[in-house]
Design an enzyme around this catalytic site. Sequence first.
Site, PDB file in Angstrom:
ATOM      1  N   GLU A   3       0.900  -1.092   0.089  1.00  0.00           N
ATOM      2  CA  GLU A   3      -0.056  -0.142  -0.100  1.00  0.00           C
ATOM      3  C   GLU A   3       0.877   0.946   0.007  1.00  0.00           C
ATOM      4  O   GLU A   3       2.202   1.133  -0.116  1.00  0.00           O
ATOM      5  CB  GLU A   3      -0.974  -0.015   1.199  1.00  0.00           C
ATOM      6  CG  GLU A   3      -1.607  -1.296   1.305  1.00  0.00           C
ATOM      7  CD  GLU A   3      -2.475  -1.472   2.502  1.00  0.00           C
ATOM      8  OE1 GLU A   3      -3.038  -0.549   3.072  1.00  0.00           O
ATOM      9  OE2 GLU A   3      -2.613  -2.650   3.116  1.00  0.00           O
ATOM     10  N   HIS A 101       9.871 -16.275  -9.730  1.00  0.00           N
ATOM     11  CA  HIS A 101       8.680 -15.299  -9.389  1.00  0.00           C
ATOM     12  C   HIS A 101       9.329 -14.095 -10.352  1.00  0.00           C
ATOM     13  O   HIS A 101       8.572 -13.077 -10.239  1.00  0.00           O
ATOM     14  CB  HIS A 101       8.468 -15.073  -8.058  1.00  0.00           C
ATOM     15  CG  HIS A 101       8.028 -16.173  -7.428  1.00  0.00           C
ATOM     16  ND1 HIS A 101       8.687 -16.568  -6.251  1.00  0.00           N
ATOM     17  CD2 HIS A 101       6.991 -17.172  -7.276  1.00  0.00           C
ATOM     18  CE1 HIS A 101       8.130 -17.854  -5.711  1.00  0.00           C
ATOM     19  NE2 HIS A 101       7.222 -18.022  -6.545  1.00  0.00           N
ATOM     20  N   ARG A 120       1.878 -13.630  -7.781  1.00  0.00           N
ATOM     21  CA  ARG A 120       0.433 -13.855  -8.463  1.00  0.00           C
ATOM     22  C   ARG A 120       0.438 -13.215  -9.856  1.00  0.00           C
ATOM     23  O   ARG A 120      -0.632 -13.214 -10.383  1.00  0.00           O
ATOM     24  CB  ARG A 120      -0.591 -13.298  -7.503  1.00  0.00           C
ATOM     25  CG  ARG A 120      -0.520 -14.366  -6.541  1.00  0.00           C
ATOM     26  CD  ARG A 120      -1.519 -13.904  -5.100  1.00  0.00           C
ATOM     27  NE  ARG A 120      -3.213 -13.903  -5.551  1.00  0.00           N
ATOM     28  CZ  ARG A 120      -3.823 -13.459  -4.880  1.00  0.00           C
ATOM     29  NH1 ARG A 120      -3.681 -12.893  -3.661  1.00  0.00           N
ATOM     30  NH2 ARG A 120      -4.996 -13.554  -5.238  1.00  0.00           N
ATOM     31  N   ARG A 274     -13.567  -8.786   1.894  1.00  0.00           N
ATOM     32  CA  ARG A 274     -11.938  -8.581   2.367  1.00  0.00           C
ATOM     33  C   ARG A 274     -11.959  -9.142   3.797  1.00  0.00           C
ATOM     34  O   ARG A 274     -12.855  -8.889   4.597  1.00  0.00           O
ATOM     35  CB  ARG A 274     -11.443  -7.235   2.343  1.00  0.00           C
ATOM     36  CG  ARG A 274     -11.846  -6.725   0.966  1.00  0.00           C
ATOM     37  CD  ARG A 274     -11.204  -7.395  -0.005  1.00  0.00           C
ATOM     38  NE  ARG A 274      -9.708  -7.424  -0.118  1.00  0.00           N
ATOM     39  CZ  ARG A 274      -8.748  -6.590  -0.219  1.00  0.00           C
ATOM     40  NH1 ARG A 274      -9.198  -5.435  -0.942  1.00  0.00           N
ATOM     41  NH2 ARG A 274      -7.483  -6.917  -0.112  1.00  0.00           N
TER      42      ARG A 274
END
Length: 300
Positions: A3, A101, A120, A274
């Site tokens: 964030e 990754h 991801r 969430r």
Amino acid sequence: MPELPEVETIRRGLEKLIIGKAVAKITIFEKKSFIGDKKMLGNQKITALARRGKALIIGFGGGVNLLVHLRMTGQLVYVGAKRWGGGHPTDDFLNDLPSKHTRVMVEFDDGSHLYFNDQRKFGFIKVLLDKEIENDSFIKRLGADALGEDFGWQDLKRQLATHQKSKIKAALLDQTVVAGVGNIYADESLFFASVHPERLAGSLSDYEIEKIWRGVRETMRQSIKSGGSSLKNYVKADGKRGDYLDLFAKVFHKEGSNCPRCQTKIIKIKVCGRGTHLCPNCQKLVIDDKSRSGTRNGGV
DNA sequence: CTAGGATCCTGTCAGC
DNA sequence: TGCTGACAGGATCCTA
């Protein structure tokens, strides 16, 4: 995951390491992780590192930029004379790179490397000309930066006025309302303000909005001050893998432990899909609208 | 326009 | 140990 405070931590960390370096080569391991023409970066020197909400913008001479969005699991690791990394904390902070990754690898003219790792594949790097930045689909919709000088509590109030029926947590996560807040700081800010995450935005008093605003700013500042999510905070003194949340979080991932204000056990619930952490005693759900009957939760 | 749900993808962890 | 399903710190697209 990363964030605003994590991206700001990266911005400050990389600023000391890659300004002035020129790109020698870019290797793309995952096509969907790199948008644009890598040839545009050839032999360009890095001149600035900026941040917009959760996006990092690496500025090159010649009016070209790389916009980096880490989304859930992205991280950046610089390997040169020093090794430094920030973003989603995984063993790739420490592993030999590139790893399985690694999606994009940037080699600089001095032989050092910058790795963009992302488990991801939700994150991405995008080539943008100076004039394209403000028109970028992500950038142009961002609200005021959560830590910006132009973001006061009245600005938050004005934004919430257009989302009266949203749960306050959903509104805080909306990047058009305020840029940079994600799941961690939404939960921490609402705990700071003693406001239940399912309260509707339209039900909040000015006093509560001001406290939420202050919660956003203070929890983020404290996270940045502690070094956010970075390699530095990843390995603990005892050698175990660390969770940087320990450094500032009061409720996030703290379910089962005691509320630092009232000692009630922190709980985890689901709000707008969430995971959401709160103190059921400090953050009570009160009736939103007096004209409607509702279930009182926890009394007054 | 807003609000809510599904979705992209891989890794990890709890439960059997 | 191996399998299965739920879940993960983000944002977008689709529907109502």
